[in-house]
Design a protein around this motif. Sequence first.
Motif, mmCIF file in Angstrom:
data_model
loop_
_atom_site.group_PDB
_atom_site.id
_atom_site.type_symbol
_atom_site.label_atom_id
_atom_site.label_comp_id
_atom_site.label_asym_id
_atom_site.label_seq_id
_atom_site.Cartn_x
_atom_site.Cartn_y
_atom_site.Cartn_z
ATOM 1 N N GLU A 1 0.697 -0.959 0.205
ATOM 2 C CA GLU A 1 -0.139 -0.011 0.326
ATOM 3 C C GLU A 1 0.887 1.130 0.316
ATOM 4 O OE1 GLU A 1 -2.898 -0.057 2.961
ATOM 5 O OE2 GLU A 1 -3.513 -1.976 2.674
ATOM 6 N N LEU A 2 1.570 0.957 0.296
ATOM 7 C CA LEU A 2 2.882 2.275 0.697
ATOM 8 C C LEU A 2 3.420 2.380 -0.953
ATOM 9 C CD1 LEU A 2 4.048 2.072 4.060
ATOM 10 C CD2 LEU A 2 2.021 3.688 4.042
ATOM 11 N N LEU A 3 3.787 1.720 -0.882
ATOM 12 C CA LEU A 3 5.164 1.816 -2.505
ATOM 13 C C LEU A 3 3.901 1.255 -3.686
ATOM 14 C CD1 LEU A 3 7.538 -0.982 -1.185
ATOM 15 C CD2 LEU A 3 7.936 1.427 -1.197
ATOM 16 N N ALA A 4 2.877 1.461 -3.569
ATOM 17 C CA ALA A 4 1.492 1.846 -5.077
ATOM 18 C C ALA A 4 2.443 3.016 -5.589
ATOM 19 C CB ALA A 4 -0.114 1.481 -4.387
ATOM 20 N N PRO A 5 1.818 4.115 -4.912
ATOM 21 C CA PRO A 5 2.534 5.189 -5.921
ATOM 22 C C PRO A 5 3.012 5.362 -6.005
ATOM 23 C CG PRO A 5 0.934 6.027 -4.120
ATOM 24 C CD PRO A 5 2.039 4.113 -3.400
ATOM 25 N N TRP A 6 4.292 4.665 -5.888
ATOM 26 C CA TRP A 6 5.955 4.839 -6.956
ATOM 27 C C TRP A 6 5.995 4.021 -7.467
ATOM 28 C CZ3 TRP A 6 4.780 6.190 -1.556
ATOM 29 C CH2 TRP A 6 5.569 7.283 -1.639
ATOM 30 N N LEU A 7 5.389 2.647 -7.499
ATOM 31 C CA LEU A 7 5.142 1.871 -8.724
ATOM 32 C C LEU A 7 4.342 1.699 -9.965
ATOM 33 C CD1 LEU A 7 4.576 -1.635 -5.569
ATOM 34 C CD2 LEU A 7 6.881 -0.222 -6.994
ATOM 35 N N PRO A 8 5.394 0.999 -11.072
ATOM 36 C CA PRO A 8 4.718 1.230 -12.797
ATOM 37 C C PRO A 8 3.566 0.831 -12.248
ATOM 38 C CG PRO A 8 6.170 -0.249 -12.793
ATOM 39 C CD PRO A 8 6.614 0.802 -11.174
ATOM 40 N N PRO A 9 2.394 1.789 -13.264
ATOM 41 C CA PRO A 9 1.283 0.863 -13.395
ATOM 42 C C PRO A 9 1.858 -0.425 -13.899
ATOM 43 C CG PRO A 9 1.077 2.408 -14.577
ATOM 44 C CD PRO A 9 2.533 2.539 -13.979
ATOM 45 N N ARG A 10 0.862 -1.662 -13.525
ATOM 46 C CA ARG A 10 0.386 -3.113 -14.265
ATOM 47 C C ARG A 10 0.014 -3.403 -14.949
ATOM 48 N NH1 ARG A 10 0.268 -7.670 -9.168
ATOM 49 N NH2 ARG A 10 1.113 -6.472 -7.792
ATOM 50 N N HIS A 11 -0.092 -3.396 -16.708
ATOM 51 C CA HIS A 11 -0.699 -3.647 -17.360
ATOM 52 C C HIS A 11 -0.627 -4.936 -18.084
ATOM 53 C CE1 HIS A 11 0.961 0.532 -18.883
ATOM 54 N NE2 HIS A 11 1.870 -0.070 -19.111
#
Length: 225
Positions: free
Chosen positions: A215-225
């Motif tokens: 949850e904490l790292l979600a904003p910095w992770l690239p979106p999944r395709h």
Amino acid sequence: MPEILIHAFKDALLIIAALLPIINPPGGAPVFLLATQGASPQTRAFLARRIAINASILLLGAMFIGSYVLAYFGISSGTIKVAGGLLVASIGWKMLQTEDKPHEAAAAPADWSRPIAEKRAFYPLTFPLSVGPGSIAVALTLGARVYAGGSKPLGAPISAALAIAVLALAIYLSFRFADRGVRLLGETGTNVLLRLAAFVTLCVGIEIFQDGAGELLAPWLPPRH
């Protein structure tokens, strides 16, 4: 009035169905025994009653005021899960390191005097072993769902009180008679079950940590395709 009670009963069933599998009082009974090695049956009975009361207060607080407290301090649910996961994992690891001892060689009864039992009843026996960060996170969500911003000013407290009372009773009975259930397994079976419960506690802590870290790292992770 009957309509309010019907809605309260339905909401109570929702709360029980959501929290009971997470709290899992029967599954926590072996962990309770391992964490209270050396305690007398009377002390364990006292601890079971106190844990049930503490768990009730903690869950009710999370349901009705927890979200306001977290918002005031700016704490996210992800942070709660990361911190709580580390705490649960550390307790599971410590329990795994506990040496196998016969019942007679366990800790002396003085190690579980009433003042010490009262101190340990909340931490770690209530939080995080009985009511952990996962349970609190679910209780926060249920509080928002059942209370619905005050749209059910009377039914919500009734449903919450009824559900928490049932959960507290399940915790009390599971811990109060934990020794009787485990006694059927014998000394070897009990040691195996306690080690397994400690390992599961460690895994649950890591899983909670992983969920919160995601949850904490979600904003910095690239979106999944």
